[in-house]
Scaffold this active site. Structure first.
Site, PDB file in Angstrom:
ATOM      1  N   HIS A  33       0.818  -1.227   0.000  1.00 46.59           N
ATOM      2  CA  HIS A  33       0.000   0.000   0.000  1.00 46.59           C
ATOM      3  C   HIS A  33       0.848   1.273   0.000  1.00 46.59           C
ATOM      4  CE1 HIS A  33       0.306  -0.178   4.540  1.00 46.59           C
ATOM      5  NE2 HIS A  33       0.358   1.135   4.380  1.00 46.59           N
ATOM      6  N   ASP A  63       0.084  -7.634   1.411  1.00 49.55           N
ATOM      7  CA  ASP A  63       0.517  -6.236   1.556  1.00 49.55           C
ATOM      8  C   ASP A  63       2.039  -6.131   1.606  1.00 49.55           C
ATOM      9  OD1 ASP A  63       0.147  -3.501   1.653  1.00 49.55           O
ATOM     10  OD2 ASP A  63      -0.078  -3.444   3.831  1.00 49.55           O
ATOM     11  N   GLY A 141       3.089   6.639   8.113  1.00 46.68           N
ATOM     12  CA  GLY A 141       4.474   6.845   7.717  1.00 46.68           C
ATOM     13  C   GLY A 141       5.376   5.707   8.163  1.00 46.68           C
ATOM     14  N   ASN A 142       4.943   4.981   9.216  1.00 48.19           N
ATOM     15  CA  ASN A 142       5.683   3.794   9.662  1.00 48.19           C
ATOM     16  C   ASN A 142       5.485   2.605   8.736  1.00 48.19           C
ATOM     17  OD1 ASN A 142       5.367   4.924  12.864  1.00 48.19           O
ATOM     18  ND2 ASN A 142       7.251   3.841  12.325  1.00 48.19           N
ATOM     19  N   SER A 143       4.459   2.650   7.910  1.00 45.69           N
ATOM     20  CA  SER A 143       4.145   1.506   7.048  1.00 45.69           C
ATOM     21  C   SER A 143       5.352   1.074   6.231  1.00 45.69           C
ATOM     22  CB  SER A 143       3.004   1.851   6.093  1.00 45.69           C
ATOM     23  OG  SER A 143       1.787   1.969   6.784  1.00 45.69           O
ATOM     24  N   LEU A 198      -6.013 -26.033  -1.100  1.00 47.57           N
ATOM     25  CA  LEU A 198      -6.602 -27.317  -0.711  1.00 47.57           C
ATOM     26  C   LEU A 198      -7.997 -27.489  -1.295  1.00 47.57           C
ATOM     27  CD1 LEU A 198      -5.777 -27.578   3.105  1.00 47.57           C
ATOM     28  CD2 LEU A 198      -5.152 -29.257   1.359  1.00 47.57           C
ATOM     29  N   GLY A 199      -8.679 -26.369  -1.547  1.00 47.08           N
ATOM     30  CA  GLY A 199     -10.037 -26.437  -2.077  1.00 47.08           C
ATOM     31  C   GLY A 199     -11.090 -26.631  -1.008  1.00 47.08           C
ATOM     32  N   VAL A 200     -10.902 -25.955   0.148  1.00 50.74           N
ATOM     33  CA  VAL A 200     -11.882 -26.036   1.227  1.00 50.74           C
ATOM     34  C   VAL A 200     -12.112 -24.655   1.820  1.00 50.74           C
ATOM     35  CG1 VAL A 200     -11.471 -28.433   1.913  1.00 50.74           C
ATOM     36  CG2 VAL A 200     -10.026 -26.616   2.857  1.00 50.74           C
ATOM     37  N   ILE A 202     -12.600 -22.913   5.490  1.00 51.87           N
ATOM     38  CA  ILE A 202     -12.173 -23.307   6.826  1.00 51.87           C
ATOM     39  C   ILE A 202     -12.391 -22.166   7.816  1.00 51.87           C
ATOM     40  CG2 ILE A 202     -10.460 -25.024   6.111  1.00 51.87           C
ATOM     41  CD1 ILE A 202      -8.314 -22.872   6.275  1.00 51.87           C
TER      42      ILE A 202
END
Length: 313
Positions: A33, A63, A141-143, A198-200, A202
């Site tokens: 971002h 991110d 600004g810390n991002s 995995l196709g689930v 959860i």
């Protein structure tokens, strides 16, 4: 009526963020971002040198972004092991909060929690929410800056705060460095992240799931349903109601942990799931992972603002 302007001038937006150098050749980690809408990137080092930068690759779902400057012999950080980080451990947040006047600021706190899921930051159903929470002061600004343990090792990327005002209120969140390391390696090598599934569907197991499988309590991830008829888990014999407690022998305690392990395997990889089923049966079930259908390159097509990233050591 729209107002009339004789000499309209283009408006330029300028943003700032933080980052840290991970190789002497100029690779820098930051948040997606921070750079995702930038036309131009510049990096200012602590010695006041400024470089133009380019985006190597970015991954909105975690991110994480990798950028590159043309320089050599740079001091690189040491990456730690976020899995071994413990609640109550002292940490430092390094970055550039609240504008240029406070560049290269260091704040201290503790690890308040691990495995936090911040639903407001999810960019898709596949977004991984597994944040380290800290009370070290983190502000806009810390991002992109590092969260560092007392050994000087980076254990996370500072990414978000929970605050009614938009500034520090005691709750900061960092992306675990073990996740970041996996993402950055793929971004540097391929410019994108390829994920397996995995196709689930959860969720974290709760007392009702424990009762369903005949346990007083259980720590793991409950299987709710399949993603479709071609679900790898369905083909392998995983059933709704099963509680996944380990993968390849590694204990699984919460949803984001399982998501991370699976997502950064390769399509076609075979994993062994340990599940507890109704009646208390404990089963070892091999599953061959599939490719995620919408796994596409996340290389920046920057537009909209200039960004200045200041690596923090």
């Amino acid at each position: 009526m729209f107002p009339q302007f004789d000499n309209p001038q283009p408006r330029v937006r300028r943003g700032e963020g933080s980052g840290f150098i991970i190789s002497p050749s100029g690779y820098i980690l930051t948040n997606n971002h921070v750079v995702d809408e930038a036309d131009r990137l510049s990096v200012q080092l602590i010695d006041k040198r400024t470089f133009k930068a380019r985006v190597v690759g970015r991954d909105p779902e975690t991110d994480v972004a990798v950028i590159k400057i043309d320089a050599t012999g740079l001091p690189a950080v040491s990456l730690g092991n976020s899995d071994s980080t413990r609640i109550g451990e002292w940490v430092l947040a390094v970055g550039n909060p609240l504008g240029e006047a406070f560049t290269f600021t260091v704040t201290a706190g503790i690890v308040s929690a691990k495995g936090r899921a911040l639903l407001d930051l999810r960019s898709s159903q596949y977004s991984i929410g597994d944040f380290i929470q800290t009370d070290a002061a983190i502000n806009p600004g810390n991002s992109g800056g590092p969260l560092v343990n007392i050994r000087g090792q980076v254990i996370g990327i500072n990414s978000a705060i929970a605050s009614p005002t938009g500034t520090y209120a005691g709750y900061g969140f960092a992306i675990p460095i073990n996740l970041v390391r996996t993402v950055s390696e793929q971004l540097i090598a391929h410019g994108k992240v390829t994920r397996a599934v995995l196709g689930v569907s959860i969720r974290d197991a709760d007392p009702e799931d424990a009762a369903y499988v005949g346990r007083d309590s259980i720590s793991g991830v409950a299987v709710q349903d399949y993603s479709g008829d071609d679900s790898p888990a369905k083909k392998a014999g995983i059933q709704p109601g099963d509680v996944i407690v380990a993968i390849d022998g590694q204990p699984v305690q919460y949803t984001a942990q399982l998501q991370q392990i699976v997502a950064f395997k390769h399509p076609g990889d075979r994993v062994k799931l340990t599940v507890v089923r109704k009646g208390g049966r404990r089963l070892e079930i091999p599953v061959t992972l599939a490719a995620r259908e919408d796994a596409t390159a996340k290389v920046a097509t920057n537009s909209g603002k200039d960004t200045v990233t200041r690596p923090s050591y």
